[in-house]
Design an enzyme around this catalytic site. Structure first.
Site, PDB file in Angstrom:
ATOM      1  N   GLU A  91       0.821  -1.273  -0.091  1.00 43.69           N
ATOM      2  CA  GLU A  91      -0.123  -0.180  -0.054  1.00 43.69           C
ATOM      3  C   GLU A  91       0.988   1.119   0.001  1.00 43.69           C
ATOM      4  OE1 GLU A  91      -3.460   1.088   0.604  1.00 43.69           O
ATOM      5  OE2 GLU A  91      -2.518   3.174   0.478  1.00 43.69           O
TER       6      GLU A  91
ATOM      7  N   CYS B 110     -14.015  -0.568  -7.769  1.00 38.85           N
ATOM      8  CA  CYS B 110     -14.959   0.374  -7.632  1.00 38.85           C
ATOM      9  C   CYS B 110     -15.101   1.038  -9.025  1.00 38.85           C
ATOM     10  CB  CYS B 110     -14.444   1.340  -6.431  1.00 38.85           C
ATOM     11  SG  CYS B 110     -12.923   2.041  -6.876  1.00 38.85           S
TER      12      CYS B 110
HETATM   13  N1  SAH Z   1      -8.188  -2.991  -0.069  1.00 39.83           N
HETATM   14  C1  SAH Z   1      -8.309  -1.916   0.972  1.00 39.83           C
HETATM   15  C2  SAH Z   1      -7.965  -0.409   0.116  1.00 39.83           C
HETATM   16  C3  SAH Z   1      -8.605  -0.389  -0.904  1.00 39.83           C
HETATM   17  S1  SAH Z   1      -8.773   1.244  -1.550  1.00 39.83           S
HETATM   18  C4  SAH Z   1      -9.789  -1.920   1.560  1.00 39.83           C
HETATM   19  O1  SAH Z   1     -10.659  -2.710   1.176  1.00 39.83           O
HETATM   20  O2  SAH Z   1      -9.829  -1.145   2.630  1.00 39.83           O
HETATM   21  C5  SAH Z   1      -7.418   1.640  -2.635  1.00 39.83           C
HETATM   22  C6  SAH Z   1      -6.042   1.707  -1.827  1.00 39.83           C
HETATM   23  O3  SAH Z   1      -4.841   1.706  -2.769  1.00 39.83           O
HETATM   24  C7  SAH Z   1      -6.075   2.932  -1.185  1.00 39.83           C
HETATM   25  O4  SAH Z   1      -5.683   2.687   0.268  1.00 39.83           O
HETATM   26  C8  SAH Z   1      -4.776   3.856  -1.719  1.00 39.83           C
HETATM   27  O5  SAH Z   1      -4.012   4.468  -0.705  1.00 39.83           O
HETATM   28  C9  SAH Z   1      -3.873   2.706  -2.462  1.00 39.83           C
HETATM   29  N2  SAH Z   1      -3.083   3.077  -3.354  1.00 39.83           N
HETATM   30  C10 SAH Z   1      -3.425   3.874  -4.454  1.00 39.83           C
HETATM   31  N3  SAH Z   1      -2.579   3.763  -5.483  1.00 39.83           N
HETATM   32  C11 SAH Z   1      -1.443   2.860  -4.988  1.00 39.83           C
HETATM   33  C12 SAH Z   1      -0.441   2.352  -5.739  1.00 39.83           C
HETATM   34  N4  SAH Z   1       0.271   2.743  -6.984  1.00 39.83           N
HETATM   35  N5  SAH Z   1       0.334   1.160  -4.951  1.00 39.83           N
HETATM   36  C13 SAH Z   1      -0.285   0.824  -3.790  1.00 39.83           C
HETATM   37  N6  SAH Z   1      -1.474   1.313  -3.080  1.00 39.83           N
HETATM   38  C14 SAH Z   1      -1.990   2.119  -3.683  1.00 39.83           C
END
Ligand code: SAH
Length: 458
Positions: A340, A415
């Protein structure tokens, strides 16, 4: 070649029969094959429409009068529905909302993904599709010396006045916004003014743990200074014992982004807790956490089902946030690796693994598209990969990394059905087959839809 002319003109009144709906929930009618999109028009209705915008390939109309109302038309229960941009589907039955979201997923699978035979299940909806949101971020402004809060009028930054509640937000959060607003007003804390970039109080954010009722208040300010800070904090704390965390976030910039870089603890803890299934989560102010707890459980259970774990598998959870899906999977896997990009979220994820005494989950901060190839170089071979990217979908480098890692199964939580379909095409071309897709209604009354897809190695 002669330029084609649109069959309608601006300001013209037309009679239109709505045959279909767009993904946004607008009615679509045709004049000699030329489409006219009309907000709030429902399939099956005939209506008087005023043409307000004419483009080469389509026009936009305004609904003036409906000749025959659809049986799916309902009176929107929110009194500011037509002014606020937050919800788009309150004028239609919940049954039609679910059907529309299902149809959208089927449609993008064909048109964008060029995947014909995939099974798309009916949308999993809510029994009671109201008052579901656990988080609210509401702008603050000043009018005649008083503080007002409310969402912006559609396509503007004017706060809708007289908006004392939001019926897709939990009642507790609604009450907390009003509580903070009135205390701040009494203490004379000035609202931020976007036009002059002066003043202090920009937004009030409230997040509540559905299962714990622990509430976090985030006061978003332009300045480091928060006048009457002590009095504000004390009054909130004393009056509302459910508030276990009061934070200040400082956002100095002229921007539409709500939260700034710096977050300070004013009282209590810097996170709240919530529970999904058997797992407890600590959630801090800047971490992503799903807004609809009831449906999150449905979504994660589906992801877990699709992962088909026996206890022997190594799993990667890319875009893992605070480790929600990771820990759900860790209950039934040998080892889970989460990645993340937000540092605060990974700190929460590590804390959450400890909190639940789960020792088989490891978390790394970084861009998933960079960390995955690094893991490959380290010899990591996952059996299952779960991805849950933001609306723009997976980075191409990440899709490449997955194709190199060649897991048996990929579970894609999305989403945004359009980017999901786009990415599925790339995975299909790389040797995978999309088995099934499950739409889950995480955002009733709005035109958003969440999906979880199962993809297997051919
Ligand atoms: N699976 C989790 C979060 C999903 S939301 C849940 O269900 O709660 C998507 C997440 O991707 C967010 O926390 C955002 O910060 C992260 N994110 C965005 N771009 C990213 C990247 N390039 N690499 C890793 N994480 C990323």
């Amino acid at each position: 070649m002669e330029k084609q002319k649109a069959p309608v003109q601006k300001n013209q009144m037309i009679t239109l029969v709505f045959e279909d709906m767009t993904h946004e929930g607008n009615g679509v009618g045709k004049i000699k094959g030329y489409p006219v999109f009309v907000p709030y028009g429902l399939p099956g209705e005939t209506a008087k429409v005023k043409v307000i915008k004419v483009k080469k390939n389509f026009a936009i109309g305004k609904l003036i009068d409906i000749d025959n109302q659809s049986t799916d038309r309902v009176e929107p229960p929110c009194n500011v529905y037509y002014q606020c941009g937050g919800c788009q589907l309150q004028h239609m039955s919940y049954k039609l909302q679910k059907e529309m979201k299902h149809a959208q997923v089927v449609n993008v699978m064909k048109k964008i993904g060029h995947i014909e035979e995939v099974l798309v299940h009916p949308t999993i909806g809510m029994d009671d599709p109201w008052r579901y949101r656990n988080k609210v971020q509401i702008p603050v402004a000043e009018k005649n010396g008083e503080l007002i809060t409310g969402f912006y009028r559609k396509k503007s930054h004017d706060i809708i006045e007289g908006m004392d509640r939001c019926i897709i937000t939990s009642e507790l959060n609604d009450r907390m916004v009003e509580a903070v607003r009135s205390i701040a007003e009494r203490l004379g804390i000035p609202a931020y003014d976007e036009k002059t970039h002066r003043g202090v109080l920009r937004h009030i954010m409230v997040r509540t743990g559905e299962m714990t009722d622990e509430t976090m208040i985030v006061i978003v300010t332009r300045t480091k200074e928060l006048p009457n800070k002590k009095a504000l904090v004390n009054e909130i704390k004393e009056t509302y014992p459910n508030v276990t965390s009061i934070m200040q976030n400082i956002n100095k910039d002229r921007t539409n982004v709500i939260l700034g870089k710096e977050t300070r603890l004013l009282a209590g803890e810097s996170y709240i807790h919530d529970k999904i299934g058997d797992i407890t989560f600590a959630i801090s102010a800047k971490s992503f956490y799903q807004v609809n707890p009831t449906q999150t459980k449905q979504l994660y259970n589906k992801a877990l089902e699709y992962a088909q774990l026996t206890g022997e598998e190594t799993v990667i959870d890319a875009y893992c946030g605070i480790g929600t899906i990771s820990l759900f999977l860790a209950q039934q896997a040998k080892k889970v690796y989460g990645v993340e990009v937000v540092g605060e979220a990974i700190a929460d994820a590590k804390e959450n693994a400890k909190l639940n005494q789960m020792e088989n989950a490891e978390f790394v901060v970084g861009q998933a598209e960079k960390v995955m190839p690094w893991w490959t170089a380290q010899g990591l071979k996952p059996d299952v990969i779960v991805v849950d990217p933001p609306r723009k979908g997976c980075d191409e480098a990440l899709l490449e990394a997955m194709l190199t890692m060649k897991p048996e199964r990929i579970v894609y939580v999305s989403c945004n059905p359009s980017t999901l379909a786009r990415d599925l095409r790339i995975l299909e071309d790389g040797g995978y087959k999309t088995k099934e897709v499950q739409p889950v209604d995480m955002f009733p009354q709005t035109n958003h839809v969440e999906c979880v897809a199962l993809i297997e190695l051919k």
